[in-house]
Design an enzyme around this catalytic site. Structure first.
Site, mmCIF file in Angstrom:
data_model
loop_
_atom_site.group_PDB
_atom_site.id
_atom_site.type_symbol
_atom_site.label_atom_id
_atom_site.label_comp_id
_atom_site.label_asym_id
_atom_site.label_seq_id
_atom_site.Cartn_x
_atom_site.Cartn_y
_atom_site.Cartn_z
ATOM 1 N N ARG A 193 0.845 -1.197 0.000
ATOM 2 C CA ARG A 193 0.000 0.000 0.000
ATOM 3 C C ARG A 193 0.876 1.241 0.000
ATOM 4 O O ARG A 193 1.932 1.272 0.625
ATOM 5 C CB ARG A 193 -0.911 0.032 1.232
ATOM 6 C CG ARG A 193 -2.109 -0.887 1.128
ATOM 7 C CD ARG A 193 -3.033 -0.743 2.321
ATOM 8 N NE ARG A 193 -2.401 -1.167 3.551
ATOM 9 C CZ ARG A 193 -1.817 -0.382 4.436
ATOM 10 N NH1 ARG A 193 -1.798 0.936 4.260
ATOM 11 N NH2 ARG A 193 -1.255 -0.873 5.519
ATOM 12 N N TYR A 233 -1.710 -3.353 -6.688
ATOM 13 C CA TYR A 233 -1.527 -4.015 -5.388
ATOM 14 C C TYR A 233 -2.865 -4.108 -4.627
ATOM 15 O O TYR A 233 -3.616 -3.123 -4.567
ATOM 16 C CB TYR A 233 -0.480 -3.268 -4.536
ATOM 17 C CG TYR A 233 -0.443 -3.837 -3.152
ATOM 18 C CD1 TYR A 233 0.125 -5.090 -2.923
ATOM 19 C CD2 TYR A 233 -1.045 -3.185 -2.085
ATOM 20 C CE1 TYR A 233 0.105 -5.655 -1.659
ATOM 21 C CE2 TYR A 233 -1.076 -3.740 -0.816
ATOM 22 C CZ TYR A 233 -0.501 -4.985 -0.615
ATOM 23 O OH TYR A 233 -0.541 -5.551 0.629
ATOM 24 N N LYS A 278 -9.710 -1.998 1.661
ATOM 25 C CA LYS A 278 -9.388 -0.842 2.503
ATOM 26 C C LYS A 278 -10.201 0.396 2.112
ATOM 27 O O LYS A 278 -10.637 1.158 2.965
ATOM 28 C CB LYS A 278 -7.895 -0.529 2.412
ATOM 29 C CG LYS A 278 -6.996 -1.697 2.761
ATOM 30 C CD LYS A 278 -7.257 -2.189 4.149
ATOM 31 C CE LYS A 278 -6.267 -3.283 4.532
ATOM 32 N NZ LYS A 278 -6.524 -3.779 5.880
ATOM 33 N N HIS A 293 -10.653 -2.041 11.661
ATOM 34 C CA HIS A 293 -9.584 -2.891 11.118
ATOM 35 C C HIS A 293 -9.337 -4.018 12.124
ATOM 36 O O HIS A 293 -8.348 -4.023 12.848
ATOM 37 C CB HIS A 293 -8.336 -2.009 10.934
ATOM 38 C CG HIS A 293 -7.223 -2.651 10.177
ATOM 39 N ND1 HIS A 293 -5.910 -2.268 10.305
ATOM 40 C CD2 HIS A 293 -7.219 -3.639 9.242
ATOM 41 C CE1 HIS A 293 -5.149 -2.985 9.501
ATOM 42 N NE2 HIS A 293 -5.918 -3.833 8.847
ATOM 43 N N SER A 310 -1.284 -3.578 10.143
ATOM 44 C CA SER A 310 -1.036 -4.508 9.043
ATOM 45 C C SER A 310 0.214 -5.361 9.311
ATOM 46 O O SER A 310 1.214 -4.850 9.808
ATOM 47 C CB SER A 310 -0.818 -3.714 7.757
ATOM 48 O OG SER A 310 -1.866 -2.791 7.609
ATOM 49 N N CYS A 367 0.779 -7.715 11.453
ATOM 50 C CA CYS A 367 1.118 -7.983 12.861
ATOM 51 C C CYS A 367 0.429 -9.249 13.348
ATOM 52 O O CYS A 367 0.292 -9.457 14.555
ATOM 53 C CB CYS A 367 0.729 -6.804 13.749
ATOM 54 S SG CYS A 367 1.812 -5.389 13.569
ATOM 55 N N ASP A 384 -9.576 -9.458 9.024
ATOM 56 C CA ASP A 384 -9.023 -8.118 8.762
ATOM 57 C C ASP A 384 -9.993 -6.978 9.079
ATOM 58 O O ASP A 384 -9.555 -5.924 9.516
ATOM 59 C CB ASP A 384 -8.598 -8.023 7.289
ATOM 60 C CG ASP A 384 -7.705 -6.828 7.000
ATOM 61 O OD1 ASP A 384 -6.810 -6.543 7.811
ATOM 62 O OD2 ASP A 384 -7.902 -6.170 5.956
ATOM 63 N N ARG A 428 1.833 -12.261 -0.633
ATOM 64 C CA ARG A 428 0.507 -12.554 -0.081
ATOM 65 C C ARG A 428 -0.106 -13.817 -0.658
ATOM 66 O O ARG A 428 0.239 -14.242 -1.767
ATOM 67 C CB ARG A 428 -0.445 -11.385 -0.422
ATOM 68 C CG ARG A 428 -0.013 -10.030 0.128
ATOM 69 C CD ARG A 428 -0.388 -9.904 1.571
ATOM 70 N NE ARG A 428 -0.036 -8.629 2.147
ATOM 71 C CZ ARG A 428 -0.768 -7.990 3.063
ATOM 72 N NH1 ARG A 428 -1.906 -8.504 3.466
ATOM 73 N NH2 ARG A 428 -0.355 -6.855 3.592
HETATM 74 C C1 OXD Z 1 -3.238 -4.447 5.281
HETATM 75 C C2 OXD Z 1 -3.899 -5.633 4.702
HETATM 76 O O1 OXD Z 1 -2.308 -3.903 4.660
HETATM 77 O O2 OXD Z 1 -4.826 -6.138 5.345
HETATM 78 O O3 OXD Z 1 -3.640 -4.030 6.378
HETATM 79 O O4 OXD Z 1 -3.550 -6.055 3.604
HETATM 80 MN MN MN Z 2 -5.327 -5.076 7.136
#
Ligand code: OXD
Ligand code: MN
Length: 586
Positions: free
Chosen positions: A67, A195, A204, A224, A246, A248, A273, A364
């Site tokens: 991002r 992306y 998002k 989130h 993100s 984590c 998420d 990913r």
């Molecule tokens: C982020 C995702 O970047 O969920 O938070 O991909």
């Molecule tokens: Mn996320």
């Protein structure tokens, strides 16, 4: 008479001038046509059909792997409505500047119209969006991440009640990359990136930035947060939602294999998420997962750390920017398989030891949620699941103890507002820098965060049975720089304590920051963590917290008079609690 959707699509086509238009119906047959297109585009390969049936490897442009928060804008009429933590452009300037880039952007390309539902098909909380895109990868990914096609068109009918999102790869030049949210007109424009977080507009852009604005207007919450259910030995499932920045470990926690399975504690996955939450008739906050798939970080995921994830992604999945073995299987660091001879890295180049990671650190997997082995039987419940606990967390080498419980809702909102974490590869920019990231929403709140904190405080007054609020930190390090807590499957021990606290049990000691488990408060049997390590994990160091208080104060200052006074109040109360404790110790 054309429908509002048809009118918008026509208007977009007039500007972007595609060669052809394809309306996505969500069918398997159409998906295969989209995949054929991806294979022809040359950046996508089919993986081994025996071991990874119906799976793809996609390699993005090397400059387009995360991002890009620096080119993400909230476009409100008033700058203050976007607030000091968001990039801002006026809607008029944004349309003028970026509108030009869309002009003719799809010449010679196919324009796909992707209608989708965020949330279970028949839930009153769900919403419809429509993404127009010239990327086949985006179409294939959206079909995993949302409920795409006919169901969305049926739900929409002739209504204008949908969030339009216009996406084009443009020329993929970072100089001409913009991710624009227009929350006042509920519109999204994204150009120059393929992306996921920039281009799958349901994620998002809609489910967080636009939805957070809607949620404040309409009295609900878009967060989130992962959603999980913790089953106890009686078979009762208690639901929790957790906000971590993100990369984590939200997906890992949501899909956790429990180290206490033999004692009857297991984790059921609802979402990994995003959570949309409304107050239910029973007085609890009810959460739905607006998404239908998981877009998880691959590196660090392996059979020991998370075999649930490894099982989920063995079919119908798209892997992005991972390595490729000669057997046409995906490969990444932490997969617990030695790098095979002939491994290709994420750019498709021959990998050799010492060359750096074979998989991009933000590589990913995109996998349908219903492939998660422990998907909750309530994950598509139209009324959502009742949430009993909120868990905030971040990556902190110091400061935050393994777990603590806030003293109540208002203090809990303060705990969320002062959240901080070391940055990860999920966004471009430096990795490992500590930044404040309130409620893990810093990059995703579609309006002024001071108003967002106010919204949280107001919601607390309205929820008859509000969730209890906790904070966790799996990432605390010892003097040797090593993690003190084993994490992954062992995190269930912390969830168990949270569950006990929700039930009015669980041994805890009062500290200035909140309730922390007593050394015997956590179930540690079968775990080799020494008593001194446990003490260090649970320690609240006044010196660390003094710095924390100063940094939080600076962070809050940027909101000026718009910051709710309750947060200043909580800040000075925390400072006073430390002062009182120091005075007692003297
Ligand atoms: C982020 C995702 O970047 O969920 O938070 O991909
Ligand atoms: Mn996320």
């Amino acid at each position: 008479m054309p429908t509002p959707l048809e009118q918008w699509v026509e208007e977009v086509a007039r500007t972007t001038r595609p060669q052809r238009i394809v309306w996505c119906d969500g069918s398997e047959q159409q998906q295969q046509e989209v995949v054929e297109q991806m294979l022809r585009d040359g950046s996508t390969l089919r993986l081994n059909p025996q071991t990874y049936p119906n799976c793809l490897l996609h390699r993005s442009h090397p400059n387009d792997v995360a991002r890009t928060e620096n080119v993400t804008f909230i476009c409100t009429r008033e700058k203050d409505d976007a607030g000091p933590t968001n990039n801002w452009m006026s809607p008029a300037e944004a349309k003028q500047k970026v509108g030009g880039l869309f002009s003719g952007a799809m010449t010679g390309r196919t324009m796909y119209v992707v209608p989708y539902i965020l949330g279970p098909v028949d839930s009153p909380i769900s919403k419809v969006g429509v993404e127009v895109t010239d990327s086949a990868y985006v179409v294939a990914s959206m079909r995993i991440m949302a409920r795409v096609g006919k169901a969305a068109l049926d739900r929409l009918g002739r209504s204008a009640d949908f969030v339009p999102g216009l996406h084009s790869l443009g020329d993929l030049n970072p100089e001409r990359r913009y991710i624009l949210q227009f929350p006042e007109e509920k519109l999204i424009w994204s150009i120059g990136s393929g992306y996921g977080g920039n281009a799958l507009l349901g994620k998002k852009c809609f489910a967080l930035r636009i939805a957070s604005w809607m949620a404040r207007e309409q009295g609900w919450m878009a967060e989130h947060m992962l959603i999980l259910g913790l089953e106890d030995p009686s078979g009762k499932v208690t639901y929790m939602a957790a906000a971590f920045p993100s990369a984590c470990g939200k997906t890992n926690l949501a899909m956790m294999i429990s180290a206490l399975d033999s004692q009857g504690y297991r984790v059921w996955t609802v979402g990994d998420d995003i959570a949309w939450m409304q107050i239910g008739r029973d007085g609890y906050l009810h959460a739905i997962n607006p998404e239908a798939g998981f877009f998880g970080v691959a590196p660090g995921t392996g059979p020991h750390t998370n075999s649930n994830v490894m099982a989920a992604l063995r079919r119908n999945s798209i892997f992005t920017n991972v390595g490729l073995t000669p057997a046409s299987e995906p490969w990444w660091e932490g997969m617990e398989i030695d790098p095979p001879e002939g491994l290709l890295d994420w750019k498709g180049e021959r990998w050799t030891p010492g060359k750096g990671p074979a998989a991009h650190p933000n590589s990913r997997y995109t996998v349908p949620a219903n492939q998660a082995p422990h998907i909750s039987s309530h994950w598509e419940d139209p009324s959502g699941v009742p949430i009993s606990a909120f868990i905030f967390g971040g990556r902190r080498a110091r400061v935050a103890p393994l777990v603590y419980e806030s003293f109540g809702w208002q203090h809990g909102v303060f705990v969320g507002a002062m959240m901080a974490s070391e940055t990860t590869a999920a966004a471009t920019g430096a990795v490992g820098v500590t930044r404040r990231d309130p409620m893990a929403m810093l990059p995703f709140c579609g309006y002024n965060m001071a108003d967002y904190f106010r919204h949280w405080l107001e919601m607390g007054k309205r929820i008859p049975h509000p969730p209890k609020i906790f904070h966790v930190n799996w990432f605390r390090k010892g003097a040797d720089g090593k993690f003190l807590w084993p994490g992954f499957v062992e995190n269930v021990r912390v969830l168990k304590w949270i569950l006990e606290r929700v039930q009015g049990k669980g041994k805890a000691a009062e500290t200035p920051v909140g309730w922390v488990p007593t050394p015997d408060g956590l179930t540690l049997d079968g775990l080799e963590v020494s008593r001194s390590t446990m003490e260090e994990l649970l320690r609240v160091s006044p010196a660390d917290w003094t710095t924390e208080l100063e940094d939080t104060k600076k962070f809050f200052e940027q909101f000026g008079r718009r910051l709710p006074p309750e947060l200043h109040e909580e800040h000075s109360q925390l400072a006073q609690r430390f002062e009182r404790r120091t005075a007692v110790l003297k």
